[in-house]
Design a protein around this motif. Structure first.
Motif, mmCIF file in Angstrom:
data_model
loop_
_atom_site.group_PDB
_atom_site.id
_atom_site.type_symbol
_atom_site.label_atom_id
_atom_site.label_comp_id
_atom_site.label_asym_id
_atom_site.label_seq_id
_atom_site.Cartn_x
_atom_site.Cartn_y
_atom_site.Cartn_z
ATOM 1 N N TYR A 69 0.865 -1.114 -0.085
ATOM 2 C CA TYR A 69 0.086 0.182 0.082
ATOM 3 C C TYR A 69 0.871 1.366 -0.319
ATOM 4 O O TYR A 69 0.884 1.860 -1.272
ATOM 5 C CB TYR A 69 -0.824 0.166 1.342
ATOM 6 N N SER A 73 1.097 4.273 -3.228
ATOM 7 C CA SER A 73 0.226 5.628 -2.302
ATOM 8 C C SER A 73 1.427 6.576 -2.918
ATOM 9 O O SER A 73 1.445 7.679 -3.002
ATOM 10 C CB SER A 73 0.313 5.144 -1.131
ATOM 11 N N LEU A 109 -5.653 -3.697 -5.066
ATOM 12 C CA LEU A 109 -5.450 -1.825 -5.265
ATOM 13 C C LEU A 109 -5.894 -1.524 -6.084
ATOM 14 O O LEU A 109 -6.523 -0.184 -7.093
ATOM 15 C CB LEU A 109 -4.054 -1.560 -4.451
#
Ligand SMILES: C[C@@](CO)(OP(=O)(O)O)[C@H](O)COP(=O)(O)OP(=O)(O)OC[C@H]1O[C@@H](n2ccc(N)nc2=O)[C@H](O)[C@@H]1O
Ligand SMILES: Nc1ncnc2c1ncn2[C@@H]1O[C@H](COP(=O)(O)OP(=O)(O)O)[C@@H](O)[C@H]1O
Length: 267
Positions: A69, A73, A109
């Motif tokens: 993640y 990001s 994601l």
């Protein structure tokens, strides 16, 4: 959204050379097997990670899903997500469970956030998280070289066989296993070796980690021998261990091993 990251086994593993960056160049065939974690991710007001099942050492913030993640990001605005990982794939097993979770989370994601990343983009993120993580993006049998993250096609279909994975009650750290291995070049190309009948693989296909890992954990070698005694055409440790797998023509009777190790049938 729930996905089911699967494990892998290594059919042959030749450690070719130590690299300047401390990693090793290797040659292996990655083959996906049917042992699964369950990974749920939903968008939520606050970021949250929880896990159940097998205890994962290292703490939540070190979990490869969280690392995945954080990595994405840096390049893309992401929604906050609530992640639940149910851990079933043994850890310290050479089955790539953590890498599978990370790769499947990257794919999740991509869908959840409409990132439109290609498989090549996803593999590029995956290789930054772990050497064998990129394999799980396409998740098909491949011949892998370099750090284990550069792939060429490998034609291998074991579906007509009965595959078993056995996990003894010991765990091997990948970094420790690499520090015990002696790299050597000049072995036959695994893509040729896998074309031989499976019953001949034991004369041609080896896992370079076995020598040093078996010395430290004789119970793993015993388990491999038990799989041969039970009729395996081919048996080997997977990756850096401690799991071993056996390729059988029919379902073997391994009930005598079930007290001392966890057996996954028909994987
Ligand atoms: C040995 C293999 C074989 O498929 O798998 P496992 O048995 O762990 O599943 C892999 O090479 C493991 O890949 P992975 O578990 O992703 O490794 P990483 O997290 O990137 O690296 C852990 C440590 O292993 C060593 N390492 C890993 C890969 C590689 N090609 N050379 C190395 O020397 C490095 O010391 C590194 O710090
Ligand atoms: N989601 C995860 N599942 C398992 N291990 C994880 C995970 N995230 C981080 N790790 C760390 O990775 C280490 C082993 O990873 P794993 O890929 O299961 O090893 P191996 O492929 O050698 O069995 C664990 O000790 C743990 O600290």
């Amino acid at each position: 959204m729930i996905v089911f990251p699967n494990a892998k086994i290594n059919i042959g593993l030749n450690v070719i050379a130590k690299r300047a960056d401390g990693y090793h160049n290797l040659e292996t065939i990655f083959y996906p097997v049917k042992i699964y974690d369950a990974l749920e991710a939903i968008t939520a007001p606050v970021m949250h990670f929880a896990s159940s099942g097998i205890n994962i050492p290292g703490g939540d913030e070190k979990n490869l899903c969280i690392k995945a993640y954080e990595l994405v990001s840096r390049d893309h605005p992401l929604p906050r997500v609530n992640i639940h990982l149910h851990k079933h794939i043994p850890i310290g097993a050479g089955l790539g469970g953590g890498s599978a979770d990370a790769a499947f989370f990257l794919k999740q994601l991509n869908t959840l956030s409409d990132l439109n990343l290609s498989d090549d983009d996803l593999e590029n993120y995956a290789r930054q998280l772990g050497a064998d993580c990129a394999f799980f993006i396409r998740n098909k049998p491949v011949y892998a070289t370099q750090k284990g993250d550069v792939f060429k096609e490998a034609e291998l279909d074991l579906t007509k066989y009965y595959l078993v994975v056995a996990m003894p009650d010991v765990h091997v750290s990948t970094a420790d296993a690499y520090s015990g291995v002696v790299a050597q070049d000049g072995t036959a190309d695994l893509r040729d070796s896998i074309k031989l009948p499976v019953a001949e693989w034991k004369h041609e296909i080896k896992n370079d980690f076995e020598r040093s890992v078996f010395k430290k954990f004789p119970v793993i070698e015993d388990l491999k021998n038990e799989l041969y005694k039970a009729g395996a055409l081919y048996a080997s440790m997977s990756g850096s261990g401690a799991a071993v797998f056996g390729i059988f023509e029919v379902q073997p009777n391994l009930s005598h091993l079930e007290k001392s190790c966890r057996i996954f049938y028909k994987v």
